[in-house]
Design an enzyme around this catalytic site. Sequence first.
Site: not given
Length: 323
Positions: A21, A23-25, A27, A167, A192
């Site tokens: 993951g 590709n964004t944020g 990560g 988290s 979650y």
Amino acid sequence: MGSQPSLPEVNLADKTIVVTGANTGIGYETAKALAQAGAKVIVACRSESKATEAIEQMKKEHAEEKADPKKQRVQIKVDDLNVEFMALDLGSLQSTMTFVEAYKSKGLPLHVLVCNAGIMWGPEELTSDGYEPHFQINYLSHFLLILHLLPVLKSSGPGARVVSVSSLMYRFAGWNASDLQCLTNKDRGKRYSNSKCYQVMHMFSLAQRLEGSGVNVFSLHPGVVKTELATREGQQVPGSTKFFLSAGSKMLRTPFDGALTSLHAAANPAYDEKTALYFDSSKPQSVNSMARNKDKQEILWKYSLECLKDHITEDVMKELAST
């Protein structure tokens, strides 16, 4: 949230790192910083187009930061970033296995595996494998990935690391041994939380089994970070949560600040001889009693192996038993 120590100067030349993951944020920032420190980084995600765009953006930002030291947030060790895309859809166990085989075929070492990808308030529909999406994408497919890459991690050590981005929401998890996927509870926030708690519990189970192997296992809370996690396509976020994310955006960490904790877990040499640590604000912290409960950890471990039985060979189980 507390202050975070900056990442100490590290040189990751000759290290190979996989970030799911990326590709964004969080990560994205994790992959970029590790590559700037000299590592070869594999961006493992579903979309090649999004990954390619992200890699191009990383290289653009890297050139700008290299030219202007005031913009640098980590010690830059390379002229050019060594970043490569590989396809990985954690919503599919077959895609996860395809990634494993493709990675092994490259003959690359693996010094750090950062299990960063995840969903929050995902769809209610089960995955193509028949599992609750949070359970599979956040936890189960990463479990499968780790199991099959263990031989590569072991041969790349000592000091190889597995890092799971969990988290603080893990503290709100419940426990129902007869419904570990939380299918009878329609609260996707609870689903979650459970998936994130399973990541922490899995850290303890795996660290115990890998003692003396040269592979260290960590998990972490990156902070409350302003990312696309709660707004990605296919994710149905309650209106109250959207309001909180909008109204409280000034209090949220930036993706880079969130990535700092991942970077400490992945690369800080202070933890070379440590394992089974949970990080928050870039420092080891204690976890709650449920995540530490060994009986529950074993129940989850056995259930997970049962879920993955069609994708686990005797060789994989021997690898766990051989440490």
